[in-house]
Design a protein around this motif. Structure first.
Motif, PDB file in Angstrom:
ATOM      1  N   ILE A  60       0.798  -1.223   0.000  1.00 41.90           N
ATOM      2  CA  ILE A  60       0.000   0.000   0.000  1.00 41.90           C
ATOM      3  C   ILE A  60       0.835   1.281   0.000  1.00 41.90           C
ATOM      4  O   ILE A  60       0.306   2.363  -0.199  1.00 41.90           O
ATOM      5  N   GLY A  61       2.144   1.148   0.227  1.00 43.84           N
ATOM      6  CA  GLY A  61       2.975   2.337   0.247  1.00 43.84           C
ATOM      7  C   GLY A  61       4.436   2.000   0.418  1.00 43.84           C
ATOM      8  O   GLY A  61       4.809   0.835   0.610  1.00 43.84           O
ATOM      9  N   CYS A  62       5.261   3.059   0.354  1.00 44.17           N
ATOM     10  CA  CYS A  62       6.696   2.866   0.527  1.00 44.17           C
ATOM     11  C   CYS A  62       7.330   4.170   0.987  1.00 44.17           C
ATOM     12  O   CYS A  62       6.710   5.231   0.956  1.00 44.17           O
ATOM     13  N   GLY A  63       8.555   4.056   1.401  1.00 45.41           N
ATOM     14  CA  GLY A  63       9.351   5.204   1.800  1.00 45.41           C
ATOM     15  C   GLY A  63      10.810   4.799   1.822  1.00 45.41           C
ATOM     16  O   GLY A  63      11.130   3.609   1.904  1.00 45.41           O
ATOM     17  N   ALA A  64      11.697   5.786   1.740  1.00 44.92           N
ATOM     18  CA  ALA A  64      13.119   5.494   1.730  1.00 44.92           C
ATOM     19  C   ALA A  64      13.881   6.581   2.483  1.00 44.92           C
ATOM     20  O   ALA A  64      13.401   7.710   2.620  1.00 44.92           O
ATOM     21  N   LEU A  65      15.052   6.199   2.928  1.00 46.09           N
ATOM     22  CA  LEU A  65      15.938   7.105   3.649  1.00 46.09           C
ATOM     23  C   LEU A  65      17.328   6.971   3.037  1.00 46.09           C
ATOM     24  O   LEU A  65      17.892   5.878   3.007  1.00 46.09           O
ATOM     25  N   LYS A  66      17.845   8.087   2.539  1.00 46.54           N
ATOM     26  CA  LYS A  66      19.177   8.114   1.937  1.00 46.54           C
ATOM     27  C   LYS A  66      20.149   8.709   2.936  1.00 46.54           C
ATOM     28  O   LYS A  66      19.901   9.785   3.495  1.00 46.54           O
ATOM     29  N   ASP A  67      21.251   8.012   3.168  1.00 45.23           N
ATOM     30  CA  ASP A  67      22.311   8.502   4.047  1.00 45.23           C
ATOM     31  C   ASP A  67      23.137   9.509   3.258  1.00 45.23           C
ATOM     32  O   ASP A  67      23.746   9.166   2.242  1.00 45.23           O
ATOM     33  N   LEU A  68      23.141  10.755   3.715  1.00 45.21           N
ATOM     34  CA  LEU A  68      23.899  11.814   3.043  1.00 45.21           C
ATOM     35  C   LEU A  68      25.307  11.950   3.605  1.00 45.21           C
ATOM     36  O   LEU A  68      26.098  12.754   3.108  1.00 45.21           O
ATOM     37  N   GLY A  69      25.605  11.189   4.644  1.00 50.01           N
ATOM     38  CA  GLY A  69      26.891  11.319   5.314  1.00 50.01           C
ATOM     39  C   GLY A  69      26.853  12.424   6.350  1.00 50.01           C
ATOM     40  O   GLY A  69      25.944  13.256   6.366  1.00 50.01           O
ATOM     41  N   GLY A  70      27.821  12.433   7.230  1.00 47.98           N
ATOM     42  CA  GLY A  70      27.912  13.478   8.247  1.00 47.98           C
ATOM     43  C   GLY A  70      26.727  13.539   9.187  1.00 47.98           C
ATOM     44  O   GLY A  70      26.406  14.604   9.698  1.00 47.98           O
ATOM     45  N   GLY A  71      26.057  12.413   9.397  1.00 47.32           N
ATOM     46  CA  GLY A  71      24.918  12.387  10.313  1.00 47.32           C
ATOM     47  C   GLY A  71      23.648  12.995   9.740  1.00 47.32           C
ATOM     48  O   GLY A  71      22.749  13.366  10.488  1.00 47.32           O
ATOM     49  N   GLN A  72      23.578  13.096   8.418  1.00 44.71           N
ATOM     50  CA  GLN A  72      22.416  13.686   7.759  1.00 44.71           C
ATOM     51  C   GLN A  72      21.738  12.640   6.878  1.00 44.71           C
ATOM     52  O   GLN A  72      22.394  11.761   6.330  1.00 44.71           O
ATOM     53  N   GLY A  73      20.422  12.767   6.720  1.00 43.01           N
ATOM     54  CA  GLY A  73      19.677  11.864   5.864  1.00 43.01           C
ATOM     55  C   GLY A  73      18.678  12.625   5.014  1.00 43.01           C
ATOM     56  O   GLY A  73      18.332  13.777   5.321  1.00 43.01           O
ATOM     57  N   GLU A  74      18.234  11.978   3.953  1.00 41.19           N
ATOM     58  CA  GLU A  74      17.227  12.566   3.068  1.00 41.19           C
ATOM     59  C   GLU A  74      16.080  11.589   2.891  1.00 41.19           C
ATOM     60  O   GLU A  74      16.297  10.414   2.577  1.00 41.19           O
ATOM     61  N   ILE A  75      14.874  12.074   3.085  1.00 40.18           N
ATOM     62  CA  ILE A  75      13.682  11.266   2.848  1.00 40.18           C
ATOM     63  C   ILE A  75      13.440  11.196   1.347  1.00 40.18           C
ATOM     64  O   ILE A  75      13.440  12.216   0.667  1.00 40.18           O
ATOM     65  N   LYS A  76      13.228   9.980   0.846  1.00 41.68           N
ATOM     66  CA  LYS A  76      13.003   9.755  -0.577  1.00 41.68           C
ATOM     67  C   LYS A  76      11.792   8.840  -0.748  1.00 41.68           C
ATOM     68  O   LYS A  76      11.455   8.058   0.141  1.00 41.68           O
ATOM     69  N   SER A  77      11.171   8.931  -1.894  1.00 42.09           N
ATOM     70  CA  SER A  77      10.177   7.953  -2.360  1.00 42.09           C
ATOM     71  C   SER A  77       9.034   7.675  -1.391  1.00 42.09           C
ATOM     72  O   SER A  77       8.568   6.543  -1.293  1.00 42.09           O
ATOM     73  N   MET A  78       8.569   8.696  -0.699  1.00 43.81           N
ATOM     74  CA  MET A  78       7.370   8.517   0.131  1.00 43.81           C
ATOM     75  C   MET A  78       6.181   8.444  -0.818  1.00 43.81           C
ATOM     76  O   MET A  78       5.929   9.368  -1.594  1.00 43.81           O
ATOM     77  N   HIS A  79       5.459   7.325  -0.767  1.00 40.18           N
ATOM     78  CA  HIS A  79       4.307   7.157  -1.662  1.00 40.18           C
ATOM     79  C   HIS A  79       3.276   6.242  -1.010  1.00 40.18           C
ATOM     80  O   HIS A  79       3.618   5.205  -0.461  1.00 40.18           O
ATOM     81  N   THR A  80       2.028   6.659  -1.084  1.00 40.15           N
ATOM     82  CA  THR A  80       0.884   5.853  -0.668  1.00 40.15           C
ATOM     83  C   THR A  80      -0.039   5.724  -1.870  1.00 40.15           C
ATOM     84  O   THR A  80      -0.252   6.703  -2.593  1.00 40.15           O
TER      85      THR A  80
END
Length: 154
Positions: A60-80
């Motif tokens: 029914i949905g998905c989501g992703a988390l990309k490690d940007l390095g340096g203790g930072q992340g980016e939310i990707k591909s949030m979809h319902t």
């Protein structure tokens, strides 16, 4: 039956279809040069963790988390799936990603989303969780069709 959010290796046909739907949705709402979704190959990088959301055996949905390095992340591909929106499923996925980012001891989360009205529900969700608007980050550039947001994590 409760919602099940679990790591996904992107090998199943259901996820391939959902990622394709996500791409079509983004391209329908934004000019191609302003679409920053990751194709399935881009999600298969070691720096990206992907989760699928299931209910009664259906994806029914998905989501992703990309490690940007340096203790930072980016939310990707949030979809319902569009027929299921408004049930709080995006909220559940966002909470899952936030919990994972905190478990990884990230100090900040970033995201890019569209500036058009089609993205207003997503922006309101992120705002409700404390994300604030900011300038471009990483490899992104100023774009009138993109908005950038950041959340500081303690």
């Amino acid at each position: 039956m409760p919602i099940d959010i679990r790591p996904d290796d992107l090998s199943g046909p259901e996820m391939a279809e959902l990622i394709a739907i996500h791409a079509q949705t983004m391209l329908a709402a934004s000019p191609p040069e302003s679409c920053h979704f990751l194709p399935i190959e881009g999600l298969r990088q070691p720096s990206v963790s992907v989760w699928s959301m299931w209910e009664d055996g259906a994806l029914i949905g998905c989501g992703a988390l990309k490690d940007l390095g340096g203790g930072q992340g980016e939310i990707k591909s949030m979809h319902t799936r569009s027929a299921l929106r408004g049930r709080g499923l995006g909220r559940s996925m966002l909470e899952h990603i936030l919990a994972e980012a905190r478990a990884r001891k990230y100090t900040g989360l970033w995201l890019e989303t569209g500036s058009m009205d089609a993205f207003l529900p997503a922006r309101r969700l992120y705002e409700a969780y404390g994300f604030a608007y900011c300038g471009p980050f990483g490899d992104y550039a100023e774009d009138p069709n993109s908005l950038f947001m950041r959340l500081a994590l303690a």
